[in-house]
Design an enzyme around this catalytic site. Structure first.
Site, PDB file in Angstrom:
ATOM      1  N   LYS A  33      -2.709  57.553  21.612  1.00 29.53           N
ATOM      2  CA  LYS A  33      -2.602  57.588  20.153  1.00 29.53           C
ATOM      3  C   LYS A  33      -1.797  56.381  19.667  1.00 29.53           C
ATOM      4  O   LYS A  33      -1.197  55.654  20.465  1.00 29.53           O
ATOM      5  CB  LYS A  33      -1.947  58.894  19.713  1.00 29.53           C
ATOM      6  CG  LYS A  33      -0.539  59.116  20.243  1.00 29.53           C
ATOM      7  CD  LYS A  33      -0.002  60.470  19.841  1.00 29.53           C
ATOM      8  CE  LYS A  33       1.409  60.678  20.387  1.00 29.53           C
ATOM      9  NZ  LYS A  33       2.008  61.951  19.950  1.00 29.53           N
ATOM     10  N   ARG A 129       6.084  72.773  14.925  1.00 30.40           N
ATOM     11  CA  ARG A 129       5.252  71.780  14.240  1.00 30.40           C
ATOM     12  C   ARG A 129       3.838  72.359  14.221  1.00 30.40           C
ATOM     13  O   ARG A 129       3.605  73.408  13.637  1.00 30.40           O
ATOM     14  CB  ARG A 129       5.287  70.438  14.962  1.00 30.40           C
ATOM     15  CG  ARG A 129       6.652  69.791  15.066  1.00 30.40           C
ATOM     16  CD  ARG A 129       6.559  68.355  15.578  1.00 30.40           C
ATOM     17  NE  ARG A 129       5.697  68.223  16.749  1.00 30.40           N
ATOM     18  CZ  ARG A 129       5.487  67.090  17.413  1.00 30.40           C
ATOM     19  NH1 ARG A 129       6.082  65.982  17.008  1.00 30.40           N
ATOM     20  NH2 ARG A 129       4.724  67.045  18.480  1.00 30.40           N
ATOM     21  N   TYR A 251      20.395  35.961   5.490  1.00 28.85           N
ATOM     22  CA  TYR A 251      20.644  36.726   4.276  1.00 28.85           C
ATOM     23  C   TYR A 251      21.988  37.436   4.325  1.00 28.85           C
ATOM     24  O   TYR A 251      22.395  37.964   5.365  1.00 28.85           O
ATOM     25  CB  TYR A 251      19.545  37.774   4.080  1.00 28.85           C
ATOM     26  CG  TYR A 251      18.231  37.220   3.593  1.00 28.85           C
ATOM     27  CD1 TYR A 251      18.124  36.606   2.342  1.00 28.85           C
ATOM     28  CD2 TYR A 251      17.088  37.319   4.368  1.00 28.85           C
ATOM     29  CE1 TYR A 251      16.911  36.106   1.888  1.00 28.85           C
ATOM     30  CE2 TYR A 251      15.868  36.831   3.925  1.00 28.85           C
ATOM     31  CZ  TYR A 251      15.796  36.216   2.681  1.00 28.85           C
ATOM     32  OH  TYR A 251      14.589  35.730   2.247  1.00 28.85           O
ATOM     33  N   MET A 299      11.992  38.943   7.214  1.00 32.38           N
ATOM     34  CA  MET A 299      10.607  39.371   7.307  1.00 32.38           C
ATOM     35  C   MET A 299       9.830  38.609   8.381  1.00 32.38           C
ATOM     36  O   MET A 299       9.060  39.199   9.139  1.00 32.38           O
ATOM     37  CB  MET A 299       9.900  39.220   5.956  1.00 32.38           C
ATOM     38  CG  MET A 299       8.465  39.723   5.963  1.00 32.38           C
ATOM     39  SD  MET A 299       7.646  39.566   4.358  1.00 32.38           S
ATOM     40  CE  MET A 299       8.562  40.770   3.395  1.00 32.38           C
TER      41      MET A 299
END
Length: 356
Positions: A33, A129, A251, A299
């Site tokens: 998956k 779940r 940053y 990013m």
């Protein structure tokens, strides 16, 4: 210049064979998956098929359709989240029935089709779940007609705490599963996930469902990793500059050079799945030597202090994942788990596959 993600399919196949041997005499599936845990479900699936794997699990119907197209008509492909009757067309996918509504819908479809329809039945024994809750499983056991028309290929449950061998829920789940199974029609069982295969004979079943361990994640946290590493990520150095002491980098100006320093700017960032939480905590590896990530992960770019490696130049490559910097180790620095590191790998990497 582009970062390169290298997937060693021979390591994936070797990991499956190790897990297959632990699962014996039961069979061993491959969970592919999330696009093969970020590594490419089609390529991984074909390598596992060639190694002898005949049972595969995905999460969503779209994943199952894509995997069926890659593998052909032979192996079992089961969809853990299930799907409605008719949605899969003629792909031959098996739904996992996760609640009474699923059971009823597929039993009704079998009556309409006039034939038995194959499926897996999921019992919830402690995850809360998906899966039939214990009371729902008891009700199903008391109503044998509810399963008429269904060809139950496997009855499964999922372990919540298998990566913690001392956790009491492991034995509790195995006991609940055995008790519920005894009241339902006979069918093969599926119990152990990657870590469950290392819990001992009490967790044996007819079909194990390893996922993360196939890709090199340690299924025995706190112990030596028995799996081979299957992933390497190398990103190019775009620029190297010398900065004076006190110069901030990145940053927020959260890191400043403590001395005259050489900073390598590297082409990877959180848009590539390189987690922002690695800011100021990760390492890269150049020529076998670790270099610290400094400043924030942005990013598209990250920065490393290469002051002590004067030979580093633009065009060199920094290993972000690989020997000495495994997905589990990267995850520990990021405050997460290796699953998230792998499944978050972005689509911008060039991908290379080492054949099995």
């Amino acid at each position: 210049m582009q970062a390169v993600l290298t997937v060693d399919l021979s390591a994936v196949a070797a990991n499956w064979r190790l897990l297959r041997d632990r699962a014996a005499p039961g069979a061993c599936a491959g969970v592919v998956k999330a696009d093969g845990y970020g590594l490419g479900a089609a390529s991984v699936g074909r390598a596992l098929l060639a190694a002898g794997c005949r049972h595969f699990f995905v999460a969503h119907l779209a994943e199952g359709l894509a995997l069926r197209a890659a593998l052909g008509p032979g192996p079992m492909v089961a969809v853990l989240n299930g799907f409605a009757p008719g949605e899969a067309g003629e792909a031959g996918l098996l739904p996992v029935l996760n609640g009474p509504g699923d059971v009823a819908a597929w039993a009704a479809a079998a009556r309409r089709a006039g034939r038995r329809l194959p499926a897996l039945l999921h019992l919830d024994t402690g995850m809360a779940r998906l899966g039939l809750a214990p009371a729902e499983a008891e009700a199903l056991a008391a109503d044998p007609a509810a399963l008429e028309g269904l060809d139950l290929r496997w009855v499964m449950t999922h372990l919540a705490c298998a990566d913690d061998p001392a956790h009491a829920l492991n034995a509790a789940q195995a006991g609940r599963f055995a008790a519920l199974r005894a009241r339902l029609p006979a069918a093969p069982t599926s119990l152990a996930n990657s870590s469950g295969l290392f819990l001992g004979p009490g967790f044996a079943s007819d079909l194990a469902r390893p996922g993360c361990a196939l890709y090199g994640i340690n299924p025995t946290p706190g112990q030596p990793n028995p799996m081979r590493q299957a992933v390497r990520l190398d990103a190019p150095v775009l620029q190297v500059r010398e900065i004076p002491a006190g110069t901030p980098v990145g940053y927020g100006a959260g890191w400043a050079a403590p001395r005259t320093s050489r900073i390598a700017t590297v082409a990877a960032g959180y848009a590539d799945g390189y987690l922002r939480s690695l800011s100021g905590r990760a390492i890269g590896v150049i020529a076998g030597r670790p270099v610290p990530l400094v400043g924030r992960v942005s990013m598209d770019l990250i920065t490393f202090d290469v002051t002590d490696l004067p030979m580093v130049a633009p065009g060199d490559r920094v290993q972000l994942i690989g020997p000495g910097n495994t997905p589990d180790e990267v995850a520990e620095r990021a405050g997460t788990i290796g699953y998230e590191v792998l499944t978050g790998l972005g689509a911008r990497y060039a991908r290379e596959y080492v054949p099995a």
